[in-house]
Motif scaffolding. Sequence first.
Motif, short mmCIF file in Angstrom:
data_model
loop_
_atom_site.label_atom_id
_atom_site.label_comp_id
_atom_site.label_asym_id
_atom_site.label_seq_id
_atom_site.Cartn_x
_atom_site.Cartn_y
_atom_site.Cartn_z
N ASN A 183 -12.01 -1.63 7.07
CA ASN A 183 -13.33 -1.14 7.48
C ASN A 183 -14.33 -1.63 6.44
O ASN A 183 -14.18 -1.36 5.25
CB ASN A 183 -13.30 0.38 7.55
CG ASN A 183 -14.64 0.99 7.93
OD1 ASN A 183 -15.65 0.30 8.03
ND2 ASN A 183 -14.63 2.30 8.13
N GLU A 226 -14.01 2.70 11.96
CA GLU A 226 -12.59 3.05 11.99
C GLU A 226 -11.84 2.15 12.97
O GLU A 226 -12.45 1.37 13.71
CB GLU A 226 -12.43 4.52 12.39
CG GLU A 226 -13.11 5.50 11.43
CD GLU A 226 -12.60 5.39 10.01
OE1 GLU A 226 -11.40 5.11 9.82
OE2 GLU A 226 -13.41 5.56 9.08
N GLU A 227 -10.54 2.25 13.01
CA GLU A 227 -9.72 1.38 13.85
C GLU A 227 -10.12 1.45 15.32
O GLU A 227 -10.03 0.46 16.04
CB GLU A 227 -8.23 1.72 13.69
CG GLU A 227 -7.66 1.36 12.34
CD GLU A 227 -6.15 1.51 12.27
OE1 GLU A 227 -5.55 1.85 13.33
OE2 GLU A 227 -5.57 1.30 11.19
N SER A 228 -10.60 2.61 15.75
CA SER A 228 -10.95 2.78 17.16
C SER A 228 -12.15 1.95 17.57
O SER A 228 -12.36 1.68 18.76
CB SER A 228 -11.24 4.26 17.45
OG SER A 228 -12.30 4.74 16.62
N TYR A 242 -10.56 -2.65 15.95
CA TYR A 242 -9.18 -3.02 15.64
C TYR A 242 -8.20 -2.61 16.73
O TYR A 242 -7.35 -3.41 17.15
CB TYR A 242 -8.80 -2.39 14.30
CG TYR A 242 -7.39 -2.63 13.82
CD1 TYR A 242 -7.05 -3.83 13.19
CD2 TYR A 242 -6.42 -1.65 13.96
CE1 TYR A 242 -5.76 -4.03 12.72
CE2 TYR A 242 -5.13 -1.85 13.50
CZ TYR A 242 -4.80 -3.04 12.87
OH TYR A 242 -3.53 -3.25 12.42
N SER A 243 -8.30 -1.38 17.19
CA SER A 243 -7.33 -0.87 18.18
C SER A 243 -7.48 -1.52 19.54
O SER A 243 -6.59 -1.42 20.39
CB SER A 243 -7.47 0.65 18.32
OG SER A 243 -8.75 0.98 18.85
N SER A 247 -1.16 -0.22 15.33
CA SER A 247 -1.75 -0.11 14.01
C SER A 247 -0.76 -0.54 12.95
O SER A 247 0.37 -0.05 12.88
CB SER A 247 -2.19 1.33 13.75
OG SER A 247 -2.69 1.48 12.45
N HIS A 301 -6.13 -3.47 9.11
CA HIS A 301 -7.56 -3.25 9.28
C HIS A 301 -8.26 -2.95 7.95
O HIS A 301 -7.78 -2.13 7.15
CB HIS A 301 -7.79 -2.08 10.24
CG HIS A 301 -9.20 -1.65 10.36
ND1 HIS A 301 -10.22 -2.48 10.78
CD2 HIS A 301 -9.79 -0.43 10.12
CE1 HIS A 301 -11.37 -1.82 10.80
NE2 HIS A 301 -11.13 -0.58 10.40
N LYS A 360 -0.07 -0.55 9.03
CA LYS A 360 -0.53 0.21 7.88
C LYS A 360 -0.50 -0.62 6.60
O LYS A 360 0.38 -1.44 6.40
CB LYS A 360 0.32 1.47 7.71
CG LYS A 360 0.30 2.39 8.92
CD LYS A 360 -1.13 2.79 9.30
CE LYS A 360 -1.17 3.70 10.52
NZ LYS A 360 -2.57 4.03 10.93
N HIS A 413 -6.07 -7.15 17.93
CA HIS A 413 -6.18 -7.87 16.67
C HIS A 413 -5.01 -8.85 16.56
O HIS A 413 -4.02 -8.76 17.29
CB HIS A 413 -6.18 -6.90 15.49
CG HIS A 413 -5.06 -5.90 15.53
ND1 HIS A 413 -5.20 -4.65 16.10
CD2 HIS A 413 -3.77 -5.97 15.11
CE1 HIS A 413 -4.07 -3.99 16.02
NE2 HIS A 413 -3.17 -4.77 15.42
#
Length: 455
Positions: free
Chosen positions: A218, A201-203, A206-207, A297, A216, A299, A210
């Motif tokens: 996955n 996941e983004e955590s 990515y978070s 983030s 992102h 989207k 980036h």
Amino acid sequence: MKKIIKKVAISSMLILGMVGLVACSNEKTKNQVSKEVTTKEISTEDLKSKLDDNSWIIVDTRINDSYNGWILNDEKRGGHISKAVDFSANWLDVDSEKKEETLDNALKNKKIDKDKNIVLYDANKKDAKKVASYLDEKGYKNLYIYDIKDWAKDKSLPMEKYKNHEMLVPAKVVKNILDGSKPSTFENSKNIKIVEASWGEESEAYSKGHVPTSVHINTDTIEPPPAWMLDSDENLSKFALNYGFTKDDTIVVTGLDTMASYRVATVLRYIGINDVRVLNGGNNAWVAAGYELETKSNKKTPGTEFKGAIPGNADLIDTIPELKEQLKDKDKFVLVDNRTWDEYIGKVSGYSYHNKKGRIPGAVYGYAGTSATTLEDYRNIDNTMRNADEIKALWKKAGIDTNKHLTFMCGSGWRAAEVLTYANVMGLKNTSLYSDGWIGWSNDASNPTETGEPK
């Protein structure tokens, strides 16, 4: 069930990568020398006369992308002087535990020897001097400086670039795109999209940082657990629509773990997107160029039509039945195994979630790295693509005939996807990826396997 090896390895790379970036940006590493060295300048005419003299060696000290073919400092032509080797000044700034050993091996492999006359060239009047200072501290004496711009403006002088160098994009070019321009090789791009590829996941990655505007992906989206094999064409079609991809897009894949970028990029090519590229060196290249990562983030925007059949490039990825047919014709096909030697001979499986060991009969060891998450044999110290002559030398040593169809494989497609891309950058067309790799093959007990050193 979690994909343990990827979670542990990628989390480790995130920590080490971010620590390395901080170290590089806030303090001088021991190899980032500043001593001013007295060097000699060499004229274009003199340099021309040294091209075939084995007592001289020509070294490109610019960023790796310039050597590949990009014009980044107003040179009249892209690429490198024919017969030149690469030793980028950027490599001296990389924070790596085995930095000295890696750089020494690079000097040795490129035959940058102390008893030779060494011409160091750049296009910014900085890189060559930086490498000269480094070599001087290591005892090199016969050092010359040259400006590649003088060579590039004379079209009669030989220069080389990789046929498809545009598949690997420099950070500077990505920044120009974000600033609103359409750099060289992007002039006809209709929709340029930047995506970040990483497992989890983004955590997870990515978070933490980036390339700005990147969305992102996955990797589980294209190879779902618990098998982590490439998903069905039906589900890949849903994936494409979910991200709003169309076959006419130009997509640049980024990320901290460059291997994940190549994996996703290969799948995007497979489904039929016409123009897919990778940020050469990943997020570390972005930071090394002086640009900032963002943490917000971005989207995805779903779409309604891919505008083409999926897969649009089915020949890029081979299934097990297709591979079995290839293995019957050794005169036309070579299965290149891009795993570690210990995986190849069956000493280890390479994966915490897979215990079967061995190789596919007929597979040729094609080099890789020291683990299932590394690829040192194909990368420079900054995780950019190694020079093509050195990659071809590895293949020649392994007995791999590049005139045949090369099918690349590894454990589950990540390492091999990167090697496949490098082959395509060099201009090799007759290539494909056996995506399911050793794991997919050995999961079927009816498939033949072997272990030990090949006879």
